[in-house]
Design an enzyme around this catalytic site. Structure first.
Site, PDB file in Angstrom:
ATOM      1  N   SER A 135       1.052   4.207  -2.886  1.00  0.00           N
ATOM      2  CA  SER A 135       0.812   5.634  -2.636  1.00  0.00           C
ATOM      3  C   SER A 135       1.928   6.490  -3.215  1.00  0.00           C
ATOM      4  O   SER A 135       1.681   7.580  -3.739  1.00  0.00           O
ATOM      5  CB  SER A 135       0.658   5.889  -1.128  1.00  0.00           C
ATOM      6  OG  SER A 135       1.887   5.789  -0.445  1.00  0.00           O
ATOM      7  N   VAL A 171       0.829  -1.209   0.000  1.00  0.00           N
ATOM      8  CA  VAL A 171       0.000   0.000   0.000  1.00  0.00           C
ATOM      9  C   VAL A 171       0.863   1.259   0.000  1.00  0.00           C
ATOM     10  O   VAL A 171       0.568   2.232  -0.701  1.00  0.00           O
ATOM     11  CB  VAL A 171      -0.963   0.004   1.212  1.00  0.00           C
ATOM     12  CG1 VAL A 171      -1.795   1.278   1.245  1.00  0.00           C
ATOM     13  CG2 VAL A 171      -1.881  -1.205   1.165  1.00  0.00           C
ATOM     14  N   CYS A 172       1.942   1.240   0.782  1.00  0.00           N
ATOM     15  CA  CYS A 172       2.842   2.399   0.838  1.00  0.00           C
ATOM     16  C   CYS A 172       3.506   2.637  -0.519  1.00  0.00           C
ATOM     17  O   CYS A 172       3.592   3.779  -0.987  1.00  0.00           O
ATOM     18  CB  CYS A 172       3.913   2.184   1.903  1.00  0.00           C
ATOM     19  SG  CYS A 172       3.257   1.973   3.576  1.00  0.00           S
ATOM     20  N   ALA A 173       3.952   1.581  -1.145  1.00  0.00           N
ATOM     21  CA  ALA A 173       4.583   1.699  -2.458  1.00  0.00           C
ATOM     22  C   ALA A 173       3.592   2.242  -3.482  1.00  0.00           C
ATOM     23  O   ALA A 173       3.936   3.098  -4.316  1.00  0.00           O
ATOM     24  CB  ALA A 173       5.109   0.335  -2.906  1.00  0.00           C
TER      25      ALA A 173
END
Length: 222
Positions: A94, A90-92
Site C-alpha cells: 500500500s 500488504v502494508c508495504a
C-alpha cells in the site's frame, strides 16, 4: 447528629453503581466498530470517520522524531493511508502504490501512518526509494490518532496496532472519503480514494470558474 448508614444499604448502592458501569461498558462494546483479521472479528476503539465529519487534529511523529500536525497540510487534500505495520506484505504494498499515485495527485499530501517505530519506517523508505509520501508514527502514548480516528485494534493478534483504513480530508478540513477495510489482509480501494480527490477538484474548479464569471469587471458602472 450523624446519620447511620447500614452496611446492607452501602452494598446495595455499590451494586447499583457497578451495574450502571457494566451497562455502559456493555453498550460501548456492542457499538464499537469492527474489522476482521483472517476471518476473525477484531474490535476497534473509538468511532471510525464518516464523510462530512471534521477531521480531528492529529499529533504524530516524523522519521526524525519531530512532531507532525495537520496544520502543515492546510489548503490541501490529505490522504491518510493507515495500516498495522510496514513490515507486512500488504502494508508495504500500500505504501509503494500510494507513493506512485502521489506523484500525479495535484494539491495533495499522502500520509502513511502506523505504530511502527520511526526508525523501522525510515529503513523501509530508504530501501524502497519512497519519496512522494510522508511516513508517520503513532507510537507515543501522547499520540491519540488511533482512538481519535477509530482505528485502534483492541483485541486479536494485532491488538494495539492500527487497522487498515484510508481517510481523505478535503482542504476545508472535512472528510470526503473514508474506508475501513473489512479484512486487514487485503489492500484498500485506491481508486475510490483518488476518485474522491478528483471529484473535489472538479467541484472546486467549477465553483472558482463560476465565481470568476459572476465577478463584475473592474471599471464597470452599476
Amino acid at each position: 447528629m450523624v446519620e447511620k448508614v447500614s452496611v446492607s444499604s452501602q452494598r446495595e448502592n455499590n451494586d447499583c453503581a457497578v451495574h450502571v458501569v457494566n451497562k455502559k461498558l456493555i453498550k460501548r462494546i456492542y457499538t464499537m466498530a469492527t474489522t476482521s483479521f483472517k476471518g476473525n472479528t477484531v474490535h476497534l476503539d473509538g468511532t471510525f470517520m464518516a464523510v462530512g465529519q471534521v477531521a480531528p487534529a492529529v499529533q504524530l511523529v516524523r522519521g526524525d522524531l519531530s512532531p507532525f500536525t495537520l496544520d502543515e497540510c492546510k489548503g490541501k487534500y490529505v490522504v491518510m493511508n493507515i495500516f498495522p505495520s510496514i513490515d507486512t506484505g500488504v502494508c508495504a504494498t500500500s505504501v509503494r502504490k500510494f507513493n506512485r499515485l502521489a506523484a500525479s495527485l495535484p494539491n495533495t499530501v499522502v500520509l502513511c501512518i502506523s505504530r511502527d517505530l520511526p526508525f523501522a519506517q525510515g529503513r523501509f523508505c530508504g530501501a524502497e526509494g519512497i519519496e512522494n509520501v510522508t511516513v508517520l508514527s503513532d507510537f507515543r502514548d501522547a499520540c491519540t490518532f488511533g482512538r481519535d480516528y477509530g482505528v485502534l485494534m483492541t483485541d486479536g493478534p494485532l491488538a494495539s496496532l492500527l487497522a487498515r483504513a484510508v481517510v481523505v480530508v478535503a482542504p476545508d478540513g472535512k472528510v470526503c472519503h473514508a474506508q475501513l477495510v473489512p479484512e486487514i489482509t487485503t489492500e484498500p480501494d485506491y481508486e475510490a480514494a483518488i476518485k474522491a480527490i478528483f471529484e473535489g477538484l472538479v467541484i472546486s474548479g467549477a465553483a472558482m470558474a463560476f465565481a470568476k464569471v459572476s465577478r463584475p469587471a473592474s471599471g464597470v458602472e452599476h
